[in-house]
Write an enzyme that holds these catalytic residues in place. Structure first.
Site, short mmCIF file in Angstrom:
data_model
loop_
_atom_site.label_atom_id
_atom_site.label_comp_id
_atom_site.label_asym_id
_atom_site.label_seq_id
_atom_site.Cartn_x
_atom_site.Cartn_y
_atom_site.Cartn_z
N TYR A 70 -11.32 2.38 5.30
CA TYR A 70 -9.52 2.07 4.14
C TYR A 70 -10.18 0.42 3.44
O TYR A 70 -10.41 -0.40 4.00
CB TYR A 70 -8.49 1.74 5.35
N SER A 76 0.96 -1.30 0.01
CA SER A 76 0.06 -0.04 0.17
C SER A 76 1.23 1.20 0.01
O SER A 76 0.09 2.22 -0.18
CB SER A 76 -1.09 -0.04 0.96
N LYS A 85 0.34 3.56 -3.14
CA LYS A 85 -1.49 4.51 -2.80
C LYS A 85 -1.25 5.38 -2.84
O LYS A 85 -1.63 6.58 -3.27
CB LYS A 85 -2.31 4.72 -2.06
#
Length: 381
Positions: free
Chosen positions: A167, A58, A61
């Protein structure tokens, strides 16, 4: 910062049972310290090097978020553009209302459309199965297909868009939005608009054979506490470039990326973001509250409450700390992580950014939590 203290903190984490760690600290003008300690794998004695290629998970991101901000600067979409205007197929996604005993989901149409803002702020309603028992059940019962990654994008929403922060897979959809408006593969967008200006020569979604030799395997904590390195290799070219995960790169490359957010958006190869874009993107998003994480898949994540008791908010795809941590980062600092305990933060007040990578599951494994805390304290020593 005392480099010796940082080195000792990293070595202590290795002595605490983590096979290998790569960590680094940068200022606006360049890397201040980069260190690797331990072994590449728990199964052999090969030492870990600072140029090891890690799975960013992640941490991908924020790179995707940067590319989205560039699209906004270029007038390709706005924060409140409905995603259906760019990707009509997102209309297939409904809000989860119930699940039958045979794992059949029942959904309804969302009351409001998902916008680009929702994807950037994680207010779309998309979640992750590792944090939600209902999504974990649906994932286990999902039939095998030839395109599992793309099919996973169509999981149901956990609530209506804009209702609250959850999330999840929002940034994966945002990657598809960027690729659609740029009419390019996301890999190519990121390479030409972010990686090349920043000098990030080792970051990519792709894993050709020449990169495999430098790949650091991800380790999983077994129930008996031992660690097992993964033998699985990522595909040479992924099925789809997932904007919320999937990049591989070096710690040095990611530090080069963080310098954009530490400074004013400029890179050695040219400007990546305008200063005024950074100014609003690093501020707290009104009305967005970050919640603790449950654990629906313990092999992937422990329950996590980030900075419990501390004032915090959410900026563009980053956690924002609203108060100083004594002996650690300052108020206004931005941070996030990748699943395999790849942690980073940007402390604009102190003029430093840092990355700490263990390539270890689950997220916030006890040894990783201790090691990260000690590393941060050493950085500010």
């Amino acid at each position: 910062m005392r480099a010796g203290a940082v080195d000792r903190a990293v070595q202590d984490a290795v002595d605490d049972g983590i096979p290998g760690i790569i960590a680094g600290v940068t200022g606006v003008d360049g890397i201040q310290h980069l260190v690797a300690r331990g072994r590449r794998s728990a199964d052999d004695a090969e030492p870990l090097d600072v140029d090891g290629i890690i799975a960013l998970y992640s941490a991908t991101k924020q790179v995707t978020a940067t590319a989205a901000l560039q699209c906004i600067e270029d007038g390709l979409f706005e924060l409140d553009t409905p995603v259906t205007q760019i990707l009509p197929e997102i209309e297939r996604v409904g809000v989860l209302e119930s699940i039958d005993e045979d794992a059949t989901p029942h959904t309804r149409p969302p009351r409001t459309p998902i916008t680009v803002r929702d994807l950037l702020l994680h207010t779309s309603g998309f979640g992750y199965d590792m944090f939600d028992e209902r999504l974990a059940l649906l994932a286990r019962s999902r039939p095998r297909t030839a395109t599992p990654l793309r099919d996973s994008l169509f999981q149901p929403l956990l609530h209506d868009p804009g209702e609250r922060w959850t999330y999840g897979m929002s940034m994966d959809w945002l990657g598809l939005v960027i690729a659609a408006v740029r009419e390019q593969r996301l890999e190519d967008v990121l390479r030409t608009r972010i990686f090349e200006p920043c000098g990030m020569t080792d970051t990519s979604f792709d894993m050709p054979p020449e990169r495999v030799a430098r790949l650091v395997p991800v380790h999983r904590r077994r129930s008996d506490g031992s660690l097992r390195p993964s033998s699985a290799l990522p595909p040479e070219t992924p099925e789809v470039d997932m904007g919320g995960q999937g990049l591989f790169g070096t710690v040095a490359d990611y530090l080069a990326f963080l310098r954009l957010w530490l400074g004013n958006g400029a890179a050695p190869g040219g400007r990546v973001l305008r200063p005024e874009t950074l100014a609003w993107a690093t501020q707290a998003a009104p009305g967005v509250t970050v919640h603790p994480f449950a654990s629906a898949i313990p092999a992937l994540t422990r329950p996590v409450d980030l900075f419990p008791g501390r004032a915090k908010s959410w900026a563009i795809s980053l956690l924002r700390l609203e108060e100083d941590l004594p002996g650690r980062r300052r108020a206004g600092s931005l941070s996030w992580a990748g699943l395999a305990n790849v942690h980073f933060w940007v402390d604009r007040s102190s003029g430093i950014a840092a990355v700490w990578s263990a390539q270890l599951l689950p997220w916030f494994d006890d040894a990783a939590a201790r090691g990260l805390d000690a590393f941060e304290r050493a950085v500010y020593s």
